[in-house]
Design a protein around this motif. Structure first.
Motif, PDB file in Angstrom:
ATOM      1  N   ALA A 269      18.405  10.125  18.949  1.00 43.68           N
ATOM      2  CA  ALA A 269      18.149  11.571  18.981  1.00 43.68           C
ATOM      3  C   ALA A 269      19.150  12.306  19.869  1.00 43.68           C
ATOM      4  O   ALA A 269      18.797  13.310  20.494  1.00 43.68           O
ATOM      5  N   VAL A 270      20.383  11.830  19.922  1.00 43.09           N
ATOM      6  CA  VAL A 270      21.421  12.550  20.672  1.00 43.09           C
ATOM      7  C   VAL A 270      21.963  13.659  19.768  1.00 43.09           C
ATOM      8  O   VAL A 270      22.629  13.380  18.774  1.00 43.09           O
ATOM      9  N   GLU A 271      21.635  14.885  20.098  1.00 41.66           N
ATOM     10  CA  GLU A 271      22.008  16.017  19.261  1.00 41.66           C
ATOM     11  C   GLU A 271      22.564  17.136  20.122  1.00 41.66           C
ATOM     12  O   GLU A 271      22.053  17.402  21.218  1.00 41.66           O
ATOM     13  N   VAL A 272      23.591  17.792  19.622  1.00 42.89           N
ATOM     14  CA  VAL A 272      24.226  18.906  20.316  1.00 42.89           C
ATOM     15  C   VAL A 272      24.249  20.100  19.372  1.00 42.89           C
ATOM     16  O   VAL A 272      24.591  19.963  18.191  1.00 42.89           O
ATOM     17  N   ALA A 273      23.881  21.274  19.882  1.00 40.27           N
ATOM     18  CA  ALA A 273      23.917  22.486  19.065  1.00 40.27           C
ATOM     19  C   ALA A 273      25.340  22.747  18.586  1.00 40.27           C
ATOM     20  O   ALA A 273      26.297  22.527  19.337  1.00 40.27           O
ATOM     21  N   PRO A 274      25.502  23.180  17.340  1.00 35.43           N
ATOM     22  CA  PRO A 274      26.858  23.384  16.793  1.00 35.43           C
ATOM     23  C   PRO A 274      27.755  24.226  17.694  1.00 35.43           C
ATOM     24  O   PRO A 274      28.944  23.936  17.848  1.00 35.43           O
ATOM     25  N   GLU A 275      27.204  25.283  18.283  1.00 31.75           N
ATOM     26  CA  GLU A 275      28.036  26.180  19.102  1.00 31.75           C
ATOM     27  C   GLU A 275      28.414  25.584  20.454  1.00 31.75           C
ATOM     28  O   GLU A 275      29.231  26.151  21.194  1.00 31.75           O
ATOM     29  N   HIS A 276      27.828  24.421  20.795  1.00 36.26           N
ATOM     30  CA  HIS A 276      28.135  23.781  22.080  1.00 36.26           C
ATOM     31  C   HIS A 276      28.891  22.463  21.916  1.00 36.26           C
ATOM     32  O   HIS A 276      29.069  21.738  22.903  1.00 36.26           O
ATOM     33  N   ARG A 277      29.316  22.158  20.715  1.00 35.57           N
ATOM     34  CA  ARG A 277      29.995  20.880  20.496  1.00 35.57           C
ATOM     35  C   ARG A 277      31.415  20.897  21.051  1.00 35.57           C
ATOM     36  O   ARG A 277      31.988  21.943  21.312  1.00 35.57           O
ATOM     37  N   ARG A 278      31.952  19.680  21.240  1.00 37.34           N
ATOM     38  CA  ARG A 278      33.302  19.464  21.779  1.00 37.34           C
ATOM     39  C   ARG A 278      33.427  19.930  23.232  1.00 37.34           C
ATOM     40  O   ARG A 278      34.505  20.326  23.685  1.00 37.34           O
ATOM     41  N   ARG A 279      32.313  19.878  23.937  1.00 36.18           N
ATOM     42  CA  ARG A 279      32.340  20.199  25.368  1.00 36.18           C
ATOM     43  C   ARG A 279      31.922  19.001  26.216  1.00 36.18           C
ATOM     44  O   ARG A 279      31.706  19.139  27.419  1.00 36.18           O
TER      45      ARG A 279
END
Length: 333
Positions: A269-279
């Motif tokens: 369940a490791v999930e990152v919101a699209p607008e916060h990815r690559r950070r």
């Protein structure tokens, strides 16, 4: 791969080798001039009526006309692992199952029928780890009826690609009209390097239960009913990670779940919101959970990733995770 004996190609396998891992070479269809041979490696699952069937570690079944074989031999059951902790398929199968425990379960011989209102295939599939106590055709029928009684699709979870996995069972499922619907890898790694990742963990909040914010980011269900919370909370020691969003009331920027079970820490369940990815937020979540698991005595890590999730596969490659085996969910066609 070397097939020759005394300088000539030989077929050194027979129907008596069914169940063994083999490597074969065959002529292409049509046998055109200059056409290259095709090599196949996997478990020999049947040899009937002039057709040789081999199940690859990917779960794919290959059917070869016997007359097209030009070479074949038995090869070691599984290649030696070069990195990651030592682990058997049986050990990992038990550990991964304990991380997604069903709401309801029932034995079928050495198989386990599992249901959780349809939330996750892993908690809503039959887990075959031995003899069902029935002929396979009857066992498959029993699985179908059990799930039909609960208004759920029937699934059987199998594994391929490691010593002791279930290539023969996969082939039998296909022969009885079942088809693979989902395939994923089980990957393993040493835990300490994950905890040592260069990551900012100060913004990662760890809790024993998922709160409403965590659930709002984990969008794998329509309504988080009691069955969802029971499955998510199952396991010997469960931790939930949350990285808050930038605006008040915003859903979390990233989440994760970890189940500590003896020497193993399972990440999911490791999930990152699209607008916060690559950070680097996924790395921060993994590192924070790994450090807590290390504090609880774990030393090895596992996770599951679907084969078409290239982004996650690249992330986990960089963390040192290596494929151990693949698992599949079969469903009646």
């Amino acid at each position: 791969m070397e097939f020759t004996m005394g300088g000539r190609l030989e077929v050194r396998i027979t129907p008596a080798d069914v169940g063994k891992r083999v490597s074969v070479r065959r002529r292409p269809e049509g046998d055109g001039a200059g056409a290259e041979f095709t090599d196949t490696v996997g478990v020999l699952t049947s040899w009937n009526d002039g057709v040789v069937s081999i199940t690859r570690k990917s779960g794919e079944s290959v059917h070869i006309v016997e007359s097209s074989l030009v070479a074949g031999k038995v090869v070691p059951a599984a290649p030696a692992r070069r990195r990651g902790p030592a682990a058997s398929f049986r050990e990992l199968a038990a550990v991964t199952a304990r991380a997604w425990q069903p709401v309801e379960s029932e034995p079928l011989g050495e198989w386990r029928l599992r249901a959780a209102g349809g939330f996750t295939r892993r908690a809503n599939s039959a887990l075959p780890l031995g003899d069902p106590g029935l002929p396979l055709g009857e066992a498959f029928g029993r699985v179908e009826r059990w799930y039909e009684e609960r208004g759920l699709p029937a699934y059987i979870q199998t594994a391929t690609g490691a010593e002791g996995t279930q290539e023969t069972l996969c082939a039998e499922l296909e022969r009885h009209g079942w088809r693979r619907e989902v395939t994923a890898e089980v990957r393993i790694a040493a835990l300490a390097p994950v905890g040592d990742l260069d990551a900012d963990v100060t913004a990662v909040r760890l809790t024993r239960e998922p709160d409403e914010a965590w659930l709002s980011r984990y969008q794998r269900f329509s309504t988080p009913g009691p069955h969802v919370l029971r499955v998510l909370g199952s396991g010997p020691a469960v931790w939930f990670a949350t990285v808050a969003g930038e605006a008040g009331g915003e859903a979390p920027a990233a989440i994760g779940r970890c189940v500590v079970d003896g020497r193993w820490a399972g990440f999911m369940a490791v999930e990152v919101a699209p607008e916060h990815r690559r950070r680097g937020l996924a790395t921060s979540v993994m590192a924070a959970l790994a450090r807590r698991a290390l504090d609880e005595g774990a030393s090895a890590a596992w996770l599951q990733v679907e084969e078409d999730n290239e982004g996650a596969r690249a992330l986990y490659d960089g963390m040192g995770f290596a494929a151990h085996h693949r698992y599949h969910h079969f469903r009646p066609a």
